[in-house]
Design a protein around this motif. Structure first.
Motif, PDB file in Angstrom:
ATOM      1  N   THR A   1       0.814  -1.222   0.000  1.00  6.85           N
ATOM      2  CA  THR A   1       0.000   0.000   0.000  1.00  6.85           C
ATOM      3  C   THR A   1       0.847   1.272   0.000  1.00  6.85           C
ATOM      4  N   THR A   2       2.175   1.095  -0.089  1.00  4.53           N
ATOM      5  CA  THR A   2       3.067   2.269  -0.081  1.00  4.53           C
ATOM      6  C   THR A   2       2.743   3.182  -1.270  1.00  4.53           C
ATOM      7  N   GLY A   3       2.515   4.433  -0.970  1.00  2.88           N
ATOM      8  CA  GLY A   3       2.280   5.427  -2.022  1.00  2.88           C
ATOM      9  C   GLY A   3       0.873   5.430  -2.589  1.00  2.88           C
ATOM     10  N   LEU A   4      -0.009   4.596  -2.052  1.00  2.00           N
ATOM     11  CA  LEU A   4      -1.372   4.534  -2.595  1.00  2.00           C
ATOM     12  C   LEU A   4      -2.304   5.506  -1.861  1.00  2.00           C
ATOM     13  N   ASP A   5      -3.312   5.981  -2.594  1.00  2.00           N
ATOM     14  CA  ASP A   5      -4.294   6.842  -1.935  1.00  2.00           C
ATOM     15  C   ASP A   5      -5.290   5.966  -1.158  1.00  2.00           C
ATOM     16  N   ILE A   6      -6.206   6.617  -0.470  1.00  2.00           N
ATOM     17  CA  ILE A   6      -7.125   5.886   0.423  1.00  2.00           C
ATOM     18  C   ILE A   6      -7.954   4.849  -0.341  1.00  2.00           C
ATOM     19  N   MET A   7      -8.430   5.248  -1.527  1.00  2.00           N
ATOM     20  CA  MET A   7      -9.288   4.339  -2.305  1.00  2.00           C
ATOM     21  C   MET A   7      -8.513   3.098  -2.758  1.00  2.00           C
ATOM     22  N   ALA A   8      -7.308   3.359  -3.283  1.00  2.00           N
ATOM     23  CA  ALA A   8      -6.502   2.236  -3.784  1.00  2.00           C
ATOM     24  C   ALA A   8      -6.083   1.326  -2.632  1.00  2.00           C
ATOM     25  N   THR A   9      -5.760   1.955  -1.487  1.00  2.00           N
ATOM     26  CA  THR A   9      -5.384   1.170  -0.303  1.00  2.00           C
ATOM     27  C   THR A   9      -6.541   0.264   0.110  1.00  2.00           C
ATOM     28  N   GLN A  10      -7.734   0.836   0.069  1.00  2.00           N
ATOM     29  CA  GLN A  10      -8.920   0.061   0.449  1.00  2.00           C
ATOM     30  C   GLN A  10      -9.113  -1.134  -0.485  1.00  2.00           C
ATOM     31  N   THR A  11      -8.837  -0.896  -1.805  1.00  2.00           N
ATOM     32  CA  THR A  11      -8.967  -2.003  -2.781  1.00  2.00           C
ATOM     33  C   THR A  11      -8.008  -3.137  -2.410  1.00  2.00           C
ATOM     34  N   VAL A  12      -6.762  -2.760  -2.042  1.00  2.00           N
ATOM     35  CA  VAL A  12      -5.764  -3.771  -1.682  1.00  2.00           C
ATOM     36  C   VAL A  12      -6.228  -4.531  -0.436  1.00  2.00           C
ATOM     37  N   ILE A  13      -6.712  -3.762   0.537  1.00  2.00           N
ATOM     38  CA  ILE A  13      -7.150  -4.396   1.796  1.00  2.00           C
ATOM     39  C   ILE A  13      -8.311  -5.373   1.539  1.00  2.00           C
ATOM     40  N   GLU A  14      -9.243  -4.933   0.731  1.00  2.00           N
ATOM     41  CA  GLU A  14     -10.393  -5.807   0.404  1.00  2.00           C
ATOM     42  C   GLU A  14      -9.919  -7.062  -0.309  1.00  2.00           C
ATOM     43  N   PHE A  15      -8.946  -6.864  -1.176  1.00  2.00           N
ATOM     44  CA  PHE A  15      -8.429  -8.010  -1.933  1.00  2.00           C
ATOM     45  C   PHE A  15      -7.773  -9.031  -0.999  1.00  2.00           C
ATOM     46  N   ILE A  16      -6.999  -8.507  -0.027  1.00  2.00           N
ATOM     47  CA  ILE A  16      -6.345  -9.412   0.937  1.00  2.00           C
ATOM     48  C   ILE A  16      -7.411 -10.163   1.752  1.00  2.00           C
ATOM     49  N   LYS A  17      -8.459  -9.440   2.114  1.00  2.00           N
ATOM     50  CA  LYS A  17      -9.553 -10.100   2.855  1.00  2.00           C
ATOM     51  C   LYS A  17     -10.159 -11.222   2.019  1.00  2.00           C
ATOM     52  N   GLY A  18     -10.270 -10.955   0.711  1.00  2.00           N
ATOM     53  CA  GLY A  18     -10.801 -11.968  -0.217  1.00  2.00           C
ATOM     54  C   GLY A  18      -9.927 -13.208  -0.247  1.00  2.00           C
ATOM     55  N   LEU A  19      -8.610 -12.987  -0.227  1.00  2.00           N
ATOM     56  CA  LEU A  19      -7.670 -14.117  -0.234  1.00  2.00           C
ATOM     57  C   LEU A  19      -7.818 -14.938   1.051  1.00  2.00           C
ATOM     58  N   LYS A  20      -7.968 -14.204   2.145  1.00  2.00           N
ATOM     59  CA  LYS A  20      -8.131 -14.855   3.450  1.00  2.00           C
ATOM     60  C   LYS A  20      -9.378 -15.741   3.446  1.00  2.00           C
ATOM     61  N   ASP A  21     -10.437 -15.202   2.860  1.00  2.00           N
ATOM     62  CA  ASP A  21     -11.690 -15.970   2.778  1.00  2.00           C
ATOM     63  C   ASP A  21     -11.509 -17.251   1.974  1.00  2.00           C
ATOM     64  N   LYS A  22     -10.591 -17.171   0.989  1.00  2.00           N
ATOM     65  CA  LYS A  22     -10.342 -18.366   0.162  1.00  2.00           C
ATOM     66  C   LYS A  22      -9.321 -19.306   0.802  1.00  2.00           C
ATOM     67  N   GLN A  23      -8.960 -19.017   2.051  1.00  2.00           N
ATOM     68  CA  GLN A  23      -8.005 -19.855   2.814  1.00  2.00           C
ATOM     69  C   GLN A  23      -6.571 -19.792   2.261  1.00  2.00           C
ATOM     70  N   VAL A  24      -6.253 -18.708   1.534  1.00  2.90           N
ATOM     71  CA  VAL A  24      -4.880 -18.559   1.012  1.00  2.90           C
ATOM     72  C   VAL A  24      -4.028 -17.897   2.099  1.00  2.90           C
ATOM     73  N   PRO A  25      -2.893 -18.495   2.476  1.00  4.41           N
ATOM     74  CA  PRO A  25      -2.024 -17.825   3.452  1.00  4.41           C
ATOM     75  C   PRO A  25      -1.406 -16.565   2.833  1.00  4.41           C
ATOM     76  N   VAL A  26      -1.446 -15.473   3.585  1.00 10.38           N
ATOM     77  CA  VAL A  26      -0.903 -14.205   3.075  1.00 10.38           C
ATOM     78  C   VAL A  26       0.136 -13.674   4.057  1.00 10.38           C
ATOM     79  N   ILE A  27       1.297 -13.331   3.512  1.00 13.54           N
ATOM     80  CA  ILE A  27       2.306 -12.653   4.343  1.00 13.54           C
ATOM     81  C   ILE A  27       2.351 -11.209   3.861  1.00 13.54           C
ATOM     82  N   PHE A  28       2.223 -10.331   4.834  1.00 11.89           N
ATOM     83  CA  PHE A  28       1.938  -8.948   4.504  1.00 11.89           C
ATOM     84  C   PHE A  28       2.881  -8.051   5.303  1.00 11.89           C
ATOM     85  N   SER A  29       3.840  -7.436   4.583  1.00  7.70           N
ATOM     86  CA  SER A  29       4.778  -6.551   5.288  1.00  7.70           C
ATOM     87  C   SER A  29       4.288  -5.109   5.162  1.00  7.70           C
ATOM     88  N   THR A  30       4.290  -4.401   6.263  1.00  7.27           N
ATOM     89  CA  THR A  30       3.770  -3.032   6.221  1.00  7.27           C
ATOM     90  C   THR A  30       4.327  -2.200   7.381  1.00  7.27           C
TER      91      THR A  30
END
Lengths: 256, 401
Positions: free
Chosen positions: A180-209
């Protein structure tokens, strides 16, 4: 599942004279080598999002690069769903989706061509790629710029195409280095939603921030590394309890 | 590998700057060189021929026939002067200030009677730095007077016509050159062609090389590419073939352009010598030139890719590549040195041997057996450099500098 144990990586210092004062004082500088990662351990299970935290220069990016097979570790082991990354890097790469905040796109290719190229490199058929792009277009709202050349994309557009590119082959694990580095609020939200989607699909996610609010929203477990060593491993609740105050305070407690 | 190649070529063909260096520059280079040289030199000659020259004769009273005949020409106009033959500085200034194009100074001892006065010297002052027709026009008039004076002298001496020739030219050497026009012209320009072709190939390959190595690092796409399930050597070969494709395209366009424009311009400008020269080089020779360029391009491509992938940025890559142009010139210069032939050790020196062979092919004196050392040496070097490129691409120190 991602299992990392006793991971280590050192780099030869080509020109010690060019090191800054701070780098010279870093205890990881031993002789001609800089031990960027010395002993990193963590595990991320299916359906979990692991927040990888640490100050700048802690060794997060080097750890993730080893995890993604871009760098070869000098010690320790990495296993992705049982596959030893060191022994079978080509097999492991099929299972990984990797994205960093600094990832670029091929400017003279369209958004679709960028995604499709990586699909083909992962051995997907044209039909499978087309279907996957349709799915990702809806999920990441790519339709308005998918057919345009990416050289004039905004940062948010680039990052959305980059996410699509990283997961076009349906990876078994996803690694995101400060996405999410350098992203605006909307784009950041898209990334966050996408990660939540991956979590729902049981995909392990490693997320550095560096954004602890994102950690709070997304992560089940937290790993803090500093000076190339794991300083904390545990679930988010325990991490919050380290200080009993904010996550920021807990982070500060973890690296002392 | 072909996936990488295909994608790189698509990107390449969408880049105007690369297309300019790869196709437009070689396509335009030869018409500009040939056409420009022919046009401007032709125009300069025509202007010089059509120009009416102004002249003055100091001591004209001692050579009235010469003065009269010069004045009678349409392309010469006499300017009266009061300068004396002793005033050399004044005469020089007269020419330098462009009041006249030339001044003839006739000595007071001048006579048309060769038998009494012997050899005569007339001073001709002119600015000979540029293209001019002074000497030619003066010589035409002087030659006529010379012939008349010689004839008069021979008649006075009672010398027959046959003896006259013998007295004037006691020994005549008749040159029979076994070098045909192609060989002669090939010797003169044959060394220059590889110089152009090599540099244009290198130039054509340089931009794509920078883009697909250092450019990938700068854009942040390299890391993503490295973690795809494609073996490193396949990535290298895909990129290598793209650079080689750009270089070969550049070479093909260069040689094609050289051939087509050479013939067209020579025919259009009715330059028989060039038309004959271009016609004498067979299509097989052109094909051989092209084939020899393939390993040359492979050498260039692997060197360029190695430099590009080592560089951190586009700018740094260009900094590394500029000296390569100078390094490329060295083996071509060796081929241009006098006495260097496509024999012995020189047949084995990569690039030098190709430059020499191209010259020989243009001259039409190629020893086709020399193709063996040429292809062997250039291919071995190209192969080693490609292997180095793959090794280089596996080094973390290079990829993550």
């Amino acid at each position: 599942m991602i299992e990392i144990s006793h991971l280590a990586k050192k780099f030869k210092v080509e020109n010690p004279k060019k090191l800054s004062e701070q780098e010279r004082k870093d205890p990881r500088l031993k002789g001609k080598f800089f031990h960027s990662v010395q002993d990193v351990n963590f595990m991320c299970d299916h359906g979990q999002v692991l927040g990888l935290l640490g100050p700048n220069g802690a060794g997060k990016t080097t750890t993730l690069r080893m995890l993604s097979t871009a760098l070869a570790p000098d010690g320790g082991s990495i296993k992705i769903n049982g596959v030893d990354v060191l022994k079978n890097p080509l097999v492991a790469r099929q299972k990984i989706g990797f994205l960093s905040g600094s990832t670029g796109l091929y400017g003279r290719l369209t958004g679709r061509e960028n995604i499709a190229y990586f699909g083909r490199l992962h051995g997907m058929s044209d039909t499978a790629i087309a279907n996957k792009i349709d799915e990702l277009t809806e999920l990441l709202d790519l339709s308005t710029f998918l057919e345009r050349r990416s050289e004039n994309f905004s940062t948010g557009m680039k990052q959305r195409i980059s996410i699509a590119r990283a997961v076009v082959h349906d990876p078994e694990v996803v690694i995101l280095d400060e996405p999410t580095t350098g992203l605006d609020i909307m784009a950041t939200q898209t990334v966050i939603e996408f990660i939540k989607g991956l979590k729902d699909k049981q995909v392990p996610v490693i997320f550095s921030t560096h954004h602890l609010d994102e950690v709070e929203q997304l992560c089940d477990t937290v790993t803090v590394i500093d000076e190339g060593r794991t300083k904390y491993n545990g679930d988010i609740e325990s991490f919050a309890g380290l200080s009993g105050k904010t996550l920021h305070d807990s982070f500060m407690v973890s690296i002392i | 590998m072909w996936l990488v190649f295909k994608k790189e070529v698509i990107e390449l063909l969408r880049d105007r700057k690369t297309l300019f260096f790869m196709i437009a520059l070689p396509l335009l280079f030869f018409p500009i060189i040939f056409g420009g040289v022919f046009y401007f030199s032709g125009k300069a000659i025509q202007e010089a021929q059509e120009k009416t020259l102004k002249f003055a004769v100091v001591g004209g009273e001692f050579a009235p026939i010469l003065t009269k005949q010069l004045s009678a020409r349409d392309d010469l106009t006499i300017v009266k002067t009061s300068l004396s033959s002793d005033d050399e500085a004044g005469i020089k200034a007269f020419v330098k200030t462009e009041k006249v194009d030339f001044v003839l100074v006739v000595p007071s001892t001048f006579s048309n009677d060769v038998l009494s006065s012997g050899q005569q010297t007339i001073m001709l002052y002119l600015n000979d730095a540029g293209l001019n027709m002074v000497q030619r026009r003066v010589n035409e008039v002087v030659k006529e007077i010379e012939n008349t004076n010689q004839q008069s002298a021979f008649i006075s001496l009672g010398v027959s016509e046959a003896i006259q020739e013998g007295l004037l030219n006691p020994i005549v050497i008749e040159k029979v050159s076994i070098a045909d026009k192609r060989e002669d012209l090939g010797e003169k320009i044959g060394g220059f062609i590889p110089y152009l072709v090599f540099i244009l190939c290198l130039q054509g390959a340089m931009l794509p090389a920078t883009d697909i190595g250092a450019g990938e690092k700068e854009r942040g796409t390299l890391e993503t590419l490295l973690i795809t399930p494609i073996p490193r050597q396949d990535l290298v070969m895909g990129k290598f073939f793209t650079i080689a494709f750009a270089g070969v395209t550049s070479a093909m366009v260069t040689i094609g352009s050289m051939f087509v424009w050479g013939v067209l311009l020579a025919q259009g400008m009715a330059i028989k010598l060039i038309t004959e020269f271009m016609g004498a080089i067979s299509p097989i020779d052109f094909v051989l030139m092209f084939l020899m360029l393939v390993p040359v391009v492979a050498i260039f491509a692997s060197l360029l890719l190695s430099l590009s992938i080592y560089a951190r940025s586009f700018k740094e890559a260009q900094g590394y590549m500029t000296p390569l142009v100078f390094l490329t010139i060295i083996p071509i210069i060796i081929a241009l040195l006098p006495g260097i032939e496509l024999k012995g050790v020189y047949a084995w020196i990569p690039l030098t041997n190709v430059a020499l062979a191209m010259k020989e092919l243009i001259k039409g004196t190629m020893d086709y057996m020399a193709l063996i050392p040429i292809f062997v040496s250039t291919s071995v070097i190209a192969g080693l450099l490609i292997a180095f490129c793959v090794y280089w691409f596996k080094r973390e120190k290079v990829l993550f500098r």
